[in-house]
Every structure is written in structure tokens, then in C-alpha cells.
Design a protein around this motif. Structure first.
Motif, PDB file in Angstrom:
ATOM      1  N   GLN A 118       0.813  -1.218   0.000  1.00 31.38           N
ATOM      2  CA  GLN A 118       0.000   0.000   0.000  1.00 31.38           C
ATOM      3  C   GLN A 118       0.849   1.272   0.000  1.00 31.38           C
ATOM      4  O   GLN A 118       0.358   2.339  -0.356  1.00 31.38           O
ATOM      5  N   LYS A 168      -8.556  -8.357  -1.866  1.00 30.31           N
ATOM      6  CA  LYS A 168      -8.944  -6.942  -1.878  1.00 30.31           C
ATOM      7  C   LYS A 168      -7.725  -6.026  -1.702  1.00 30.31           C
ATOM      8  O   LYS A 168      -7.870  -4.803  -1.720  1.00 30.31           O
ATOM      9  N   THR A 169      -6.563  -6.608  -1.502  1.00 29.17           N
ATOM     10  CA  THR A 169      -5.342  -5.843  -1.258  1.00 29.17           C
ATOM     11  C   THR A 169      -4.415  -5.897  -2.475  1.00 29.17           C
ATOM     12  O   THR A 169      -4.619  -6.721  -3.374  1.00 29.17           O
ATOM     13  N   GLU A 190      -8.090  -0.337   1.784  1.00 30.74           N
ATOM     14  CA  GLU A 190      -8.220   0.902   1.020  1.00 30.74           C
ATOM     15  C   GLU A 190      -9.438   0.861   0.095  1.00 30.74           C
ATOM     16  O   GLU A 190      -9.757  -0.175  -0.488  1.00 30.74           O
ATOM     17  N   GLU A 191     -10.091   2.004  -0.061  1.00 30.68           N
ATOM     18  CA  GLU A 191     -11.136   2.143  -1.071  1.00 30.68           C
ATOM     19  C   GLU A 191     -10.537   2.641  -2.375  1.00 30.68           C
ATOM     20  O   GLU A 191     -11.084   2.377  -3.457  1.00 30.68           O
ATOM     21  N   ASN A 192      -9.399   3.350  -2.266  1.00 36.21           N
ATOM     22  CA  ASN A 192      -8.726   3.879  -3.447  1.00 36.21           C
ATOM     23  C   ASN A 192      -7.226   3.649  -3.331  1.00 36.21           C
ATOM     24  O   ASN A 192      -6.665   3.693  -2.232  1.00 36.21           O
ATOM     25  N   ILE A 193      -6.560   3.396  -4.461  1.00 37.22           N
ATOM     26  CA  ILE A 193      -5.114   3.210  -4.475  1.00 37.22           C
ATOM     27  C   ILE A 193      -4.431   4.473  -3.961  1.00 37.22           C
ATOM     28  O   ILE A 193      -4.760   5.591  -4.372  1.00 37.22           O
ATOM     29  N   GLU A 229      -4.560   5.577  -0.908  1.00 35.14           N
ATOM     30  CA  GLU A 229      -5.309   6.165   0.209  1.00 35.14           C
ATOM     31  C   GLU A 229      -4.532   6.104   1.524  1.00 35.14           C
ATOM     32  O   GLU A 229      -4.442   7.091   2.255  1.00 35.14           O
ATOM     33  N   LYS A 230      -3.962   4.933   1.817  1.00 34.94           N
ATOM     34  CA  LYS A 230      -3.261   4.792   3.096  1.00 34.94           C
ATOM     35  C   LYS A 230      -2.000   5.651   3.129  1.00 34.94           C
ATOM     36  O   LYS A 230      -1.701   6.298   4.132  1.00 34.94           O
TER      37      LYS A 230
END
Length: 309
Positions: free
Chosen positions: A6, A36-37, A286-289, A291-292
Motif C-alpha cells: 500500500q 482486496k489488497t 483501502e477504497e482507493n489506491i 489512500e493509506k
């Protein structure tokens, strides 16, 4: 590994995860969560055994809000993961990470050979440890083994352990003696964490730049904000610390640095570990790349100012 994936440039680096789960409800949940990751499931299989699991009993209010946990661990399907199942693509990586191998007994017991093979292939080797329930139960008064012998340590470019793990692996009962053990056994660089207290780190200059033993504090900004935060816990802080350190190493190498900066890597580890306290569990979905990374970066910038002042 999720945290690493991430925080880095996905176009320039692929993060692969190798492991075993069971063909049960928990195993299916883990698999559905992992996809999802950004992590690539290179060799993550579900086998006919129960999924390795740890029940975490958490008390976020302990130690003036710094938190404390107790673990009840079941190795399960991790017993079935053998060293010969780590194929050439694992050892052809630029960086090989052996994370929490004490919970994967057959891998752990042959770590000397596996680390030696990784180094002979030109890999950077990173080992982050975990509480060794198995050896603690068998020999509570004896130091924990890491592989076939203490020769393992000379093949490690970076060793990351918490204070308790460092004591038990070295067989010592104080920090200076434990650090001396790892140094004498030729660990190239070492980071020892201690919950909400200062971390200790050194590098002999073979991989990172040379750093004499130094301490670094936790993030003051994160500590201040946690006083009013009630939505998270401390589960996963150590793993995300490791992920932040590795992500920094990857980024520095991609930027053409010949020897990564150990302090810079520790900065990312400290803010990554601290940020974990703002949400429940060890994984941030994350909902968007990006984001974290965007959420952690202000803490990194604040921390750089904190230690420079």
C-alpha cells in the motif's frame, strides 16, 4: 506485506505473499480479504487443515491508553508448509522477507539453510520475528532457536524484533546484552521495538548506512491524537511497523540509493505502526489506491520535524 504494497509504487515493485490456510470458514475469509489488497498471492494455498489463527485479547486502556494484548495461538495448517515448497521465484526476488516464521514450524527450523540460499542468490534478507509459542512451551528456560544454528544471523541484512523476542532469541535479560549478542553473531542491522517506548537500532554498514546504536521515539502527533481516538486498537502495530520499514527500503532502492538510510526507514516504520492504532485490527482496507499513503504521510512529515528539533 499488505502495508508494504500500500505504501510503494506498484508499477515498479510486486509484493508477493507465500503461506498456507485451511479449507475452513476462516481460510475462505482470509482469501477473500487478501484479494482486496495489492498483494500478489504467489503461493498462498488452502489445505486440509484448520487455518492458523490467533485470538487476541485486547485492553486498549492499559498503560494510560497505550494498550496491551494477550495471544492464544493455533498453528494449524502452518504445520504443513515445508521449506521445499519455497520455489525458485521466492529466491529470485530482490528482497526476501521471512515474517513470523516461529508460527510456521518447518520453515522456522530450517531458517539457516533458507537464509543462506537467499544470500547466495543475491537477495536482501529481512527477518521479523514473532513470539515463539512452541519453543517457549518446550524449553521456557532456554533461548529460542532461529533455524539450525546461530549461523542464521550472519545471513540477515535486517532483523526486526520486539524487546521480549530479542531477549528470548539472544538468551539475555537486558537490552545491551541482547544487542551485543546479535552484533557478535553478525546481524548486519537490527531494530528492536518496545511498544510505545523508544525503538533501538544500529547498522554495521554492510546494507544500510553505518549507524551506531541509537534510540528513536514514537510519534508525538499520533500519541496526542490517540488520546481522543476510541475506534482502534494496538493489534498489528508491530507488523505494520515492519511494513513501513520495508516500504521505505524499497522506495530508497528504487530511487537509486546504494545504501538505504536506516533512520529514514525507521521513521516510516514508526508512523506506520502508530497509524494502526486508529483502526480495528492489523489491516487497513483501502477504497482507493494510494489512500493509506496519503493518510500516513502527514504523520511522517510531522515526525521528521519532531526528531529534527
Amino acid at each position: 506485506m499488505i502495508n508494504v504494497a500500500q505504501l510503494i509504487d506498484k508499477e515498479q515493485c510486486e509484493v508477493r505473499f507465500y503461506g498456507r490456510g485451511g479449507k475452513d470458514e476462516i481460510g475462505q475469509y482470509l482469501l477473500s480479504s487478501l484479494i482486496k489488497t495489492p498483494v500478489v498471492l504467489k503461493d498462498y494455498k488452502l489445505v486440509d487443515n484448520r487455518t492458523p489463527s490467533t485470538i487476541v485479547l485486547s485492553d486498549p486502556s492499559f498503560d494510560n491508553g497505550h494498550g496491551e494484548r494477550m495471544f492464544l495461538n493455533s498453528i494449524g495448517a502452518a504445520w504443513d508448509y515445508r521449506p521445499d515448497e519455497l520455489k525458485d521465484d521466492f529466491f529470485n526476488s530482490d528482497i526476501t522477507v521471512f515474517g513470523g516464521t516461529a508460527l510456521v514450524p518447518r520453515i522456522h527450523d530450517e531458517m539457516t539453510s533458507l537464509l543462506k540460499k537467499a544470500k547466495s542468490n543475491g537477495c536482501i534478507t529481512i527477518v521479523n520475528t514473532v513470539f515463539d509459542f512452541r519453543n517457549e512451551k518446550v524449553n521456557p528456560s532456554k533461548k529460542w532457536p532461529l533455524g539450525e544454528s546461530d549461523e542464521s544471523y550472519k545471513y540477515i541484512d535486517l532483523l526486526i524484533a520486539d524487546r521480549v523476542e530479542a531477549f528470548r532469541l539472544s538468551g539475555e535479560n537486558n537490552l545491551p546484552a541482547a544487542i551485543r549478542f546479535f552484533h557478535d553473531n553478525r546481524v548486519s542491522s537490527l531494530i528492536i521495538t518496545d511498544g510505545s517506548k523508544n525503538i533501538s537500532a544500529y547498522s554495521d554498514g554492510r546494507f544500510f548506512n553505518t549507524v551506531q546504536l541509537k534510540e528513536m521515539p514514537v510519534s508525538r502527533k499520533i500519541i496526542d491524537e490517540l488520546k481522543n481516538a476510541r475506534d482502534g486498537d494496538t493489534t498489528g502495530c508491530g507488523d505494520n511497523f515492519v511494513g513501513g520499514v520495508i516500504a521505505s527500503v524499497v522506495t530508497q532502492l528504487q530511487n537509486g540509493v546504494r545504501q538505504p538510510d536506516l533512520q529514514e526507514a525507521c521513521c516510516w516504520g514508526i508512523v506506520s505502526g502508530g497509524f494502526t492504532c486508529f483502526y480495528m485490527g492489523g489491516t487497513y482496507f483501502e477504497e482507493n489506491i494510494g489512500e493509506k499513503l496519503a493518510r500516513i504521510k502527514p504523520y511522517y512529515e510531522s515526525y521528521k520535524k519532531q526528531i529534527s528539533g
